[in-house]
Structure formats: C-alpha cells, structure tokens
Design an enzyme around this catalytic site. Sequence first.
Site, mmCIF file in Angstrom:
data_model
loop_
_atom_site.group_PDB
_atom_site.id
_atom_site.type_symbol
_atom_site.label_atom_id
_atom_site.label_comp_id
_atom_site.label_asym_id
_atom_site.label_seq_id
_atom_site.Cartn_x
_atom_site.Cartn_y
_atom_site.Cartn_z
ATOM 1 N N PHE A 147 0.865 -1.186 0.000
ATOM 2 C CA PHE A 147 0.000 0.000 0.000
ATOM 3 C C PHE A 147 0.892 1.224 0.000
ATOM 4 O O PHE A 147 1.637 1.464 0.953
ATOM 5 C CB PHE A 147 -0.949 0.059 1.205
ATOM 6 N N ASP A 232 9.287 2.941 2.137
ATOM 7 C CA ASP A 232 8.085 3.712 2.449
ATOM 8 C C ASP A 232 7.790 3.513 3.935
ATOM 9 O O ASP A 232 7.242 2.494 4.337
ATOM 10 C CB ASP A 232 6.917 3.246 1.579
ATOM 11 N N LYS A 261 2.212 11.000 7.241
ATOM 12 C CA LYS A 261 1.342 10.755 8.403
ATOM 13 C C LYS A 261 1.799 11.492 9.673
ATOM 14 O O LYS A 261 1.504 12.662 9.811
ATOM 15 C CB LYS A 261 1.180 9.254 8.625
HETATM 16 C C1 LIG Z 1 -0.948 6.035 4.270
HETATM 17 C C2 LIG Z 1 0.145 5.537 3.464
HETATM 18 C C3 LIG Z 1 0.483 6.131 2.234
HETATM 19 C C4 LIG Z 1 -0.336 7.236 1.615
HETATM 20 O O1 LIG Z 1 -0.432 8.371 2.415
HETATM 21 P P1 LIG Z 1 -1.589 9.441 2.145
HETATM 22 O O2 LIG Z 1 -1.208 10.596 3.034
HETATM 23 O O3 LIG Z 1 -2.883 8.807 2.550
HETATM 24 O O4 LIG Z 1 -1.546 9.785 0.704
HETATM 25 C C5 LIG Z 1 1.578 5.641 1.552
HETATM 26 N N1 LIG Z 1 2.309 4.630 2.045
HETATM 27 C C6 LIG Z 1 2.012 4.029 3.219
HETATM 28 C C7 LIG Z 1 2.883 2.914 3.713
HETATM 29 C C8 LIG Z 1 0.919 4.452 3.960
HETATM 30 O O5 LIG Z 1 0.597 3.827 5.098
#
Ligand SMILES: *Cc1c(COP(=O)(O)O)cnc(C)c1O
Length: 406
Positions: A147, A232, A261
């Site tokens: 994700f 990520d 986040k």
């Molecule tokens: C939440 C998330 C994203 C995307 O972040 P948004 O601020 O919702 O666009 C990307 N990578 C990971 C691992 C995430 O948990």
Amino acid sequence: MTAPVRTRSSAELIRAEEPVLAHNYHPLPVVVARAEGTWVEDVEGRRYLDMLAGYSALNFGHRNPVLIEAAHRQLDLLTLTSRAFHNDRLAEFAESLAALTGLDMVLPMNTGAEAVESAVKVARKWAYEVKGVPAGRATIVVADGNFHGRTTTIVSFSTDETARSGFGPFTPGFRVVPYNDPAALEAAVDETTAAVLIEPIQGEAGVIIPDDGYLTAVRELTRRAGCLFIADEIQSGLGRTGSTLAVEHEGLLPDVLLLGKALGGGIVPVSAVVGRRDVLGVLRPGEHGSTFGGNPLAAAVGSAVVGLLETGEFQRRAAEAGVLLRDGLAALVGRGVLGFRSRGLWAGVDIDPAIGTGREISERLMREGILVKDTHGSTIRLAPPLTITDEELRSALDALEKVLAA
Ligand SMILES: *Cc1c(COP(=O)(O)O)cnc(C)c1O
C-alpha cells in the site's frame, strides 16, 4: 471556553453525509467532535479510546500540546509563501529531519501519496541521469500486498483489485514480486531497475512483518545491483515500531526514505522524501514541485515533530508499551485470536472468523468505547497514540477479551 454549538445528533450527521459525500469510505458509526491525547469524544459526549490514531498520523496523540503550541505560534506569524519565495521555517525543518534520519536532503511534500509519486519521479530521473538506463526504460520493483497510496500511478502497481478496478489505464514500468522473498526480488532486478520500493512492514496488508534479514537482503541486493532502495515508512516510521524508523531494526539506511502521516503531528498534512544528495540532487528548478509543500505552517509543525522524536522518549515508550501489547495479545491466542503480528505499538490481529468479521469486531469494540479499524477479512489493526498509558492499553485489551468471549 464556550461550549461547541451542537445542532445535529450523531445519527442525523451520518444521515446528512449520505447524499452529499462521496462514498469512498465506510466509517464506523461514530461522529467525533473533539479529542485530547488518546481519547476522542463524540457529538453526544461519549468517550472512546483511539486505538487507530489516524493510521499513525496521530502518533503523538490528539492535539499534542507541544505541537499545538508550535502551530498556534506559526499561525500568528506566517502560514504560506509558496516556494516562489523562501520562508524562515524551512531550513530548520530540512536540517532537523535530515539529522534525525541520517540522510542528506529533504524534498517536502504534503500527503504520503505525493511523497511516493515524487520518489518514483526522482528514482526514474536518477536512473537515466546517473545510472544510465536507456530513456523510457526504467523499472521499479515493488512488493505484492503493498500500500503506497491512491493516485493513478500508485494504484498501477497495487495488487488490491478494489483499489485498481475501474481506474485504468495504468502507468507502466513496475514489476511486482512477492513480499519477504529475497530470491524473487533478485530475479526481478536487472539493468533497467531504478529502485526497489517497499514498506519495511506492510501496514494496510495487516501489519505484515518480514523475516529478520529480509531488509538486509534488500539493502545488499540494491547496492550490488546499483539501484536505489526506497523505504516507504509513511506508516511504520516516526516512533511507531519502537524506533525512529522500522529499518533501524536491521540497522540499515535506505537510499530514499518516505515519511508522512505522523510528520504532520495530526494537524496538517506533511510528507517528505528524504534521501542521499546524489539522488535528490537530480532535481533542478521547475522539474517538480508543490504549492503547499514546505509551507511555513507545515515546516513549523514538522520541526516540532522532529523535536519530539529527538529525545527518544516516544520511541522508548512505543517499545515498552509494545511489550504489554504483545503479551496481552499472546494471552488471547486460542481465545478468539488466531494469531497476530506486532512490533512496538503496532499490531495486526487475526480474529477467528467464526466470531465475526473485522468490521463486526470493530463495531463491537466501538460499543465498548474502543476505536479500531479492520483491514482485510477478520484482521483488525491496533495502532494507538504512542502516548497511551499502560492502564489505557490494558483497558483496550480487556475490551477485546470481552468482545471475543461474548
Ligand atoms: C498512508 C500511506 C500512504 C499514503 O499516504 P496518504 O497521506 O494517505 O496519501 C503511503 N504509504 C504508506 C505505507 C501508507 O501507510
């Protein structure tokens, strides 16, 4: 302080959303009106322990006083300049974030998806200009179950049909390999590979933790193959797992790190691509940007977030309370819990489907005053603010035990 003006009940507000709000979410039927620390309060004044923390956007708790103060102070001075001009908060944000992560340069963006998109662009440009991949041929290797966000390019390499279906045509240039499988990764990497992009722990997939040594294998392989390792850590980073970054559990540093986040302190969207100078250095004026990226309010809040992490106290707390969480969940295995995965204050818990779906368990926990979120099937995810007390954590585990026994 004056009481908030309340004109509609929770039920009325939920009904009011239906015709006017796009149905891209299916929220639990709770309407939050205020919050502090680990607690939120609904329109009727019912209190709930927040065991989701905005998918880790609220690592430091709701309205953390240090972060709120930094935001207030900045609101009274300067909120937006665009990058057409310098602002007096950005240098400190970039310096402190680079120092915290051990990398060189920062590209400030807003949302997580934008950080991922930016990293894809930077990796491709690096591949053409530095590595010498023939024009238009760069590939990026990603993992099954990933994700990374919701943009068209990002869902192009998602393996979640719900996230992809109906949104094509997709962006080419991605190869998907099984997660936690160094041999499959090795087989997918070739001279066109710009980068390997992975989550050190897959959050949305259900807090999937790879075997010890996997991240080290990714680090060694990418180094050997002369491609970038992009981690990520938008959800796993900034204290959640008991260390500043999840990759620290294997004592390594990626070439490019994606943060988001919690970087916005639960106040404003703040994300960043943090990387080596020879990588982020490929960007020249006009090639990439964002109107809001690096705005002074975001930079002030982001700097304050880094300040909280510099002390190490949140990371220590996540590690300590994480032991309690792990032990508490272990005690429920065989009593409604089939299995679980946890690191620090982050857990994916597989509930016996005979007891209920993840959604049903979440609704029952809500009625017990505990807010969680299901992921897939009968898995729920626990990720409370790192400020949670032992007592609060025990009450959440007690509520889970009660719901599973009912
Ligand atoms: C939440 C998330 C994203 C995307 O972040 P948004 O601020 O919702 O666009 C990307 N990578 C990971 C691992 C995430 O948990």
